[in-house]
Design a protein around this motif. Structure first.
Motif, mmCIF file in Angstrom:
data_model
loop_
_atom_site.group_PDB
_atom_site.id
_atom_site.type_symbol
_atom_site.label_atom_id
_atom_site.label_comp_id
_atom_site.label_asym_id
_atom_site.label_seq_id
_atom_site.Cartn_x
_atom_site.Cartn_y
_atom_site.Cartn_z
ATOM 1 N N ARG A 1 0.818 -1.222 0.000
ATOM 2 C CA ARG A 1 0.000 0.000 0.000
ATOM 3 C C ARG A 1 0.851 1.272 0.000
ATOM 4 O O ARG A 1 0.547 2.248 0.693
ATOM 5 N N LYS A 2 1.923 1.266 -0.778
ATOM 6 C CA LYS A 2 2.756 2.456 -0.888
ATOM 7 C C LYS A 2 2.132 3.463 -1.857
ATOM 8 O O LYS A 2 1.196 3.144 -2.585
ATOM 9 N N ILE B 1 -9.170 -9.736 4.867
ATOM 10 C CA ILE B 1 -7.788 -9.295 4.622
ATOM 11 C C ILE B 1 -7.808 -7.875 4.070
ATOM 12 O O ILE B 1 -8.535 -7.558 3.135
ATOM 13 N N GLY B 2 -7.006 -7.022 4.667
ATOM 14 C CA GLY B 2 -6.868 -5.662 4.153
ATOM 15 C C GLY B 2 -7.882 -4.668 4.673
ATOM 16 O O GLY B 2 -7.870 -3.511 4.267
ATOM 17 N N VAL B 3 -8.772 -5.105 5.580
ATOM 18 C CA VAL B 3 -9.784 -4.165 6.084
ATOM 19 C C VAL B 3 -9.161 -3.062 6.930
ATOM 20 O O VAL B 3 -9.712 -1.963 7.030
ATOM 21 N N SER B 4 -8.007 -3.349 7.522
ATOM 22 C CA SER B 4 -7.393 -2.354 8.400
ATOM 23 C C SER B 4 -6.303 -1.538 7.699
ATOM 24 O O SER B 4 -5.655 -0.701 8.309
ATOM 25 N N VAL B 5 -6.087 -1.801 6.403
ATOM 26 C CA VAL B 5 -5.045 -1.054 5.682
ATOM 27 C C VAL B 5 -5.708 -0.071 4.725
ATOM 28 O O VAL B 5 -6.841 -0.267 4.312
ATOM 29 N N PRO B 6 -4.988 1.008 4.377
ATOM 30 C CA PRO B 6 -5.594 1.966 3.443
ATOM 31 C C PRO B 6 -5.850 1.321 2.086
ATOM 32 O O PRO B 6 -5.087 0.467 1.641
ATOM 33 N N GLU B 7 -6.936 1.724 1.473
ATOM 34 C CA GLU B 7 -7.266 1.221 0.143
ATOM 35 C C GLU B 7 -6.237 1.742 -0.863
ATOM 36 O O GLU B 7 -5.797 2.883 -0.768
ATOM 37 N N GLU C 1 -3.151 11.649 1.399
ATOM 38 C CA GLU C 1 -3.376 10.262 0.977
ATOM 39 C C GLU C 1 -2.319 9.327 1.567
ATOM 40 O O GLU C 1 -1.128 9.596 1.480
ATOM 41 N N MET C 2 -2.787 8.212 2.135
ATOM 42 C CA MET C 2 -1.883 7.204 2.710
ATOM 43 C C MET C 2 -1.376 6.232 1.645
ATOM 44 O O MET C 2 -0.316 5.636 1.789
ATOM 45 N N SER C 3 -2.175 6.031 0.605
ATOM 46 C CA SER C 3 -1.862 5.016 -0.398
ATOM 47 C C SER C 3 -2.559 5.372 -1.704
ATOM 48 O O SER C 3 -3.743 5.692 -1.703
ATOM 49 N N TYR C 4 -1.818 5.357 -2.808
ATOM 50 C CA TYR C 4 -2.437 5.640 -4.103
ATOM 51 C C TYR C 4 -1.513 5.186 -5.241
ATOM 52 O O TYR C 4 -0.330 4.919 -5.038
ATOM 53 N N VAL C 5 -2.073 5.116 -6.442
ATOM 54 C CA VAL C 5 -1.276 4.971 -7.664
ATOM 55 C C VAL C 5 -1.759 6.058 -8.606
ATOM 56 O O VAL C 5 -2.963 6.234 -8.807
#
Length: 364
Positions: free
Chosen positions: A165-166, A197-203, A221-225
């Motif tokens: 999630r970088k 899985i992944g519910v606690s991490v940024p989308e 934003e914590m995570s994006y592309v």
């Protein structure tokens, strides 16, 4: 400037910069995916030489639509391409756009308040101025294939950054359309179909095309592309973790540097992916098999890889002896030494409580 839009009351602040990529004056046509608030947009751009001093020899316009989802926008690309050419040749004739809006405005999914949100349409003019990713997107055939051919083995590096999630930023000069597809493909690397899985991490959010006007949004934003044509972003290191300049993937963050190196397990996974692609292409050629395609193969390959990793980790975390050994790591398709940093980050990001023990080096 925004020349025309429907509905008239929609907020289109800044959309003129999103729908016309910086540097587009150097090309004749392009298409651009982008985000505008909670909407996704697709715009088609065209540039036509004109004998006009006021327009300084060139007329440039974009025609675009906004929708709550990006998955079906591509269906309207042909219409938008025709309309932007029409607007260049016959400026001010908006009746086809009005008819399109009236036809499409009620087919969109309702918003939370029960109202059907209209699909805004607009036309942008300038005077010569310098996808949670869906499990399966309905996208133009071949975008995954081009993605694999473009990045080659580097896909395995991008996969790790996507799973962690970088914040990934892709730079490319115009045209930007094909680069918007690479944004989607990067997001597809991180799909997991296991419940919980992944519910606690940024989308991992696809932002598609961005420019300097998006900086305030990216700061939170914590995570994006995303992708951009503006080189100035490279200097703004606080806005991204990974910078991709054509095929050159780099990071200024010291703890992520080891993830740039391909290891034996990465090369083996890429070999398997290539092998599956060749088998698929062979079956399509010999048997005329049209039911399976490369896009499905690509998405499923990484989803199964991700599922296997998280299945192993969650089962271990729930066991009486939650210790991750070199054997477990190999069974997940990873390299016990080369993927050590990746695993440590993965356990931390997803909050999985297991102890990693490899060659007497221990961390939890």
């Amino acid at each position: 400037m925004v020349e025309w839009c429907l509905p008239h009351d929609v907020n289109l602040d800044g959309v003129e910069f999103k729908s016309m990529a910086s540097g587009s004056h150097r090309i004749t046509s392009d298409f651009i995916y982008f985000r505008k608030g909670r909407y996704f947009g697709l715009a088609c751009f065209a540039n036509m030489p004109v004998e006009s001093e006021l327009e300084r020899g060139a007329r440039m316009k974009s025609v675009g639509i906004l929708s709550p989802s990006y998955t079906l926008l591509y269906r309207y690309m042909h219409f938008l391409e025709n309309q932007v050419r029409h607007q260049l040749q016959c400026p001010g004739q908006y009746s086809p756009l009005e008819a399109f809006y009236e036809d499409k405005k009620a087919v969109l999914p309702p918003t939370g308040n029960g109202l059907v949100t209209a699909c805004p349409t607009w036309s942008v003019t300038t005077i010569n101025r310098c996808m949670h990713p869906e499990m399966k997107i309905t996208h133009p055939a071949g975008c995954m294939s081009q993605f694999i051919q473009f990045f080659g083995e580097q896909i395995m590096v991008l996969w790790k950054f996507a799973l962690l999630r970088k914040r990934l930023l892709i730079f490319s000069p115009p045209p930007i359309g094909v680069v918007c597809y690479r944004v989607y493909c990067c997001c597809s690397l991180a799909n997991v179909s296991l419940p919980g899985i992944g519910v606690s991490v940024p989308e991992l959010r696809p932002f598609f095309y961005i420019n300097v006007a998006d900086i305030p949004t990216l700061e939170t934003e914590m995570s994006y592309v995303a992708c951009t044509t503006e080189k100035i972003f490279e200097e703004k290191k606080e806005l991204y973790d990974v910078y991709i300049d054509n095929q050159n993937v780099k990071t200024h963050r010291g703890h992520l540097q080891p993830l740039l190196r391909l290891n034996a397990a990465d090369k083996e996974k890429y070999r398997k992916l290539s092998e599956q692609r060749q088998l698929l292409l062979y079956s399509q050629e010999v048997d005329g098999d049209c039911t399976s395609n490369e896009e499905d193969l690509f998405i499923l390959f990484f989803m199964e890889l991700n599922n296997r990793i998280f299945q192993t980790l969650t089962e271990l975390a729930a066991s009486a002896d939650p210790i991750l050994t070199a054997e477990h790591v190999r069974a997940m398709g990873l390299d016990p030494q080369g993927d050590r940093t990746f695993l440590v980050d993965l356990l931390e990001v997803y909050g999985i409580d297991v102890t990693l023990v490899i060659d007497n080096l221990c961390c939890s």
